[in-house]
Enzyme design. Structure first.
Site, mmCIF file in Angstrom:
data_model
loop_
_atom_site.group_PDB
_atom_site.id
_atom_site.type_symbol
_atom_site.label_atom_id
_atom_site.label_comp_id
_atom_site.label_asym_id
_atom_site.label_seq_id
_atom_site.Cartn_x
_atom_site.Cartn_y
_atom_site.Cartn_z
ATOM 1 C CB THR A 107 15.918 14.064 -24.769
ATOM 2 O OG1 THR A 107 16.982 13.868 -25.530
ATOM 3 C CG2 THR A 107 15.885 13.277 -23.617
ATOM 4 C CG ASP A 231 -2.347 32.410 -23.482
ATOM 5 O OD1 ASP A 231 -1.353 32.882 -23.918
ATOM 6 O OD2 ASP A 231 -2.578 32.077 -22.222
ATOM 7 C CG LEU A 233 -2.210 36.368 -21.917
ATOM 8 C CD1 LEU A 233 -3.273 35.927 -20.848
ATOM 9 C CD2 LEU A 233 -1.850 37.729 -21.793
ATOM 10 C CD GLU A 287 22.747 29.926 -26.012
ATOM 11 O OE1 GLU A 287 23.668 30.486 -26.817
ATOM 12 O OE2 GLU A 287 21.817 29.600 -26.809
#
Length: 309
Positions: A107, A231, A233, A287
């Site tokens: 979606t 990156d 990070l 979840e």
């Protein structure tokens, strides 16, 4: 969370001028109602590319199939489904010498949008079969769980939880703004204590996100600017309040290519500890997987993904 149908089998297609095969793991319950098999078959045939289809039928099948294909010696594995299915396959292939191709079939398709992969399924197949490059992509780690998009607390968790399968089947991408509208009133302000690479700060907000990718999967919008999946990070993003002006600030930041206003606070780091008062559920893809406090870290270059040149 990935969605699944109740049928499972393996189908092999082989055009006349076959090259090396491309194994495709498909979640047939993902995304919009479209003739996915017909689109895939036509696109692979147009590229004169041999391919083999592996269908999932329950949670865990995508990861199991990815593991089996890797152990069988496959060097490139494609996954067709939504971000939940992609995350399941990516978690199984993390740290392994194999290339992963995304054929968007969900979606939102947030990761595909972030990487510039065509959302059109036939065009994505053409990318896999034609010129492309391999991009190292990071993953995040929360305990024993891996994620490729983000971990969320607060508002986004409620939005993803509210935008269930039936609503997404009925409304498609409109399910997310509708869920956001319904969720705003019941999300409390939370006091977050963040420790990012050893530096501690406190902030009050309605949402805290630790993102590998800040792409929201809706209209190409990013929750914050500057996040990069390669990156090394993770980006820590706190939405201090939610109203039409804060949503407008996010839209403006996407238009300008930089964060604007105080509604979105943004840091980055390699290891993040989050404490919350009151305690909050922590979710990956809607979840619930933990409750605060939690510690989250980055796994740099965990995956090799097929992307446009």
């Amino acid at each position: 969370m990935a969605r699944h149908a109740t049928i499972a089998w393996v189908i092999r297609y082989q055009p006349l001028f076959a090259m090396l095969r491309v194994p495709v793991i498909l979640n047939p319950a993902s995304g919009p109602d479209q003739p996915t098999l017909k689109i895939l078959n036509r696109a692979f045939n147009a590229a004169q590319q041999d391919w083999e289809l592996f269908l999932t039928r329950k949670a865990g099948d995508a990861a199991r199939l990815a593991e089996e294909l890797y152990l069988a010696g496959e060097k490139l594995i494609a996954v067709c489904g939504g971000d939940g299915t992609v995350k399941e396959v990516a978690s199984a292939l993390a740290g392994r010498a194999v290339n992963l191709a995304i054929l968007p079939g969900g979606t939102g398709n947030a990761l595909a949008r972030d990487l510039g992969i065509p959302i059109d399924l036939a065009a994505a197949v053409a990318l896999v079969c034609g010129p492309h490059k391999i991009r190292p992509v990071d993953m995040g780690r929360l305990g024993e769980r891996l994620f490729i998009l983000r971990v969320s607390l607060g508002l986004e968790t409620e939005i993803l939880r509210s935008a269930g399968r039936d609503l997404k089947d009925q409304l498609g991408l409109l399910a997310y703004p509708l869920s956001a509208w319904q969720s705003v009133a019941r999300v409390p302000f939370t006091h977050y204590t963040l420790t990012i690479d050893g530096q501690t700060m406190t902030i009050v907000g309605v949402q805290c996100t630790v993102a590998n990718s800040a792409q929201m999967g809706v209209g190409g919008l990013n929750l914050a600017q500057g996040a990069n999946v390669s990156d090394g990070l993770l980006d820590v993003i706190v939405l201090t309040h939610v109203a039409w002006d804060s949503l407008a600030a996010i839209a403006a930041s996407n238009l300008l290519g930089q964060d604007t206003g105080v509604e979105v606070q943004h840091w980055s780091g390699r290891e993040i500890r989050i404490e919350a008062e009151p305690p909050q559920d922590v979710a990956i893809g809607g979840e619930i997987v933990a409750q605060t406090p939690v510690t989250i870290s980055v796994w740099p270059s965990a995956l090799n993904l097929v992307v446009p040149k």
